[in-house]
Design an enzyme around this catalytic site. Sequence first.
Site, short mmCIF file in Angstrom:
data_model
loop_
_atom_site.label_atom_id
_atom_site.label_comp_id
_atom_site.label_asym_id
_atom_site.label_seq_id
_atom_site.Cartn_x
_atom_site.Cartn_y
_atom_site.Cartn_z
N ASN A 4 0.87 -1.18 0.00
CA ASN A 4 0.00 0.00 0.00
C ASN A 4 0.91 1.22 0.00
OD1 ASN A 4 -1.79 2.06 0.45
ND2 ASN A 4 -2.36 1.41 2.53
N LYS A 6 0.13 4.24 -0.23
CA LYS A 6 -0.48 5.45 0.37
C LYS A 6 -0.20 6.64 -0.56
CE LYS A 6 -0.10 3.19 4.80
NZ LYS A 6 0.06 3.27 6.24
N HIS A 89 -9.42 1.44 4.90
CA HIS A 89 -8.15 1.57 5.60
C HIS A 89 -8.34 2.51 6.80
CE1 HIS A 89 -4.01 2.60 6.52
NE2 HIS A 89 -3.68 1.49 5.87
N GLU A 91 -6.64 4.84 7.90
CA GLU A 91 -6.40 6.26 7.61
C GLU A 91 -7.62 6.90 6.96
OE1 GLU A 91 -2.75 5.61 5.50
OE2 GLU A 91 -1.81 5.01 7.38
N GLU A 161 -5.26 -4.87 10.57
CA GLU A 161 -4.25 -3.83 10.73
C GLU A 161 -4.47 -3.08 12.04
OE1 GLU A 161 -2.33 -2.71 6.68
OE2 GLU A 161 -3.86 -1.26 7.20
N GLY A 167 2.76 2.30 10.71
CA GLY A 167 3.70 3.40 10.54
C GLY A 167 4.43 3.78 11.82
N SER A 207 3.65 -2.24 10.13
CA SER A 207 5.10 -2.30 10.28
C SER A 207 5.71 -3.65 9.86
CB SER A 207 5.52 -1.94 11.70
OG SER A 207 5.12 -0.61 12.01
P1 13P Z 1 3.18 0.36 7.55
O1 13P Z 1 3.66 -0.94 6.95
O2 13P Z 1 3.95 1.55 7.04
O3 13P Z 1 3.14 0.27 9.04
O4 13P Z 1 1.69 0.58 7.06
C1 13P Z 1 0.78 -0.46 7.19
C2 13P Z 1 -0.44 -0.12 6.44
O5 13P Z 1 -1.19 0.77 6.81
C3 13P Z 1 -0.71 -0.84 5.19
O6 13P Z 1 -1.97 -0.59 4.72
#
Ligand code: 13P
Length: 249
Positions: A4, A6, A89, A91, A161, A167, A207
């Site tokens: 992803n 982002k 997601h 976010e 997740e 992150g 992560s």
């Molecule tokens: P990270 O791998 O950067 O922690 O992000 C995970 C994520 O949100 C994947 O959709």
Amino acid sequence: MAGNWKMNKTRDEALQFIYAVADNLPSIDKLDSIVCAPAIVLRDLVKRQGANLRIGAQNMNENDSGAYTGEISPLMLTSTNVTYVIIGHSERRQYYNETDVKVNEKTIKALSVGLTPIVCVGETLEERETNKTFDVLESQVKKALANIDSNDVTKVIIAYEPIWAIGTGKTATSDQADEACGFIRGLVQKLYSLNEASKIRVLYGGSVNVKNVKELMAKPNIDGGLVGGASLKAEDFITLCNDAVAVKY
Ligand code: 13P
């Protein structure tokens, strides 16, 4: 193994990545290697997707078309040969007020146009620390899958997740991730009273990186990863995909 990206990468950077990974990913009969990219580069990426790479979007609107300024419709995605779409997601839930109801509408719509939805669920740190993890997961999964029948449910990919692991560099332990993914699998199995529910693919995200991928993928309830930061480097994405195969086969 789904990356992803982002809101990262210019068009040139996206193309460089695709050229770099193209010949270095496992074959599609072993692993679905998926890159979920910003909408503006999807057209470029699908043109270059090899037999072993799939391209996904990071979001879509639940309507086919209409007055929704700035949105991307499911038909725009399918007409661009995109095959996967991330839905719900954390976010998007957090910054764009995406509710469980919207997540459900988008999941149903994605299935109806032949896109494979990757539906994200996960608890906050506070919810984990107050022992609400499984209640939260149950509620999110049930609401996301409302009115989806047993034929369609096995086409849905669910990504666990935990928000506190996204992150932050703080990965869930492989046991925590396995427990939550197993819980989700068991819940879907129970909801649909189907053995086939075990075919549901459950990913872990938060992560994941080249150092922890093997330990996570070795767990029986974790079918793959949804990877943010570590999916941005071609070399790392290649390692994630190949290590997943090495552990699973
Ligand atoms: P990270 O791998 O950067 O922690 O992000 C995970 C994520 O949100 C994947 O959709």
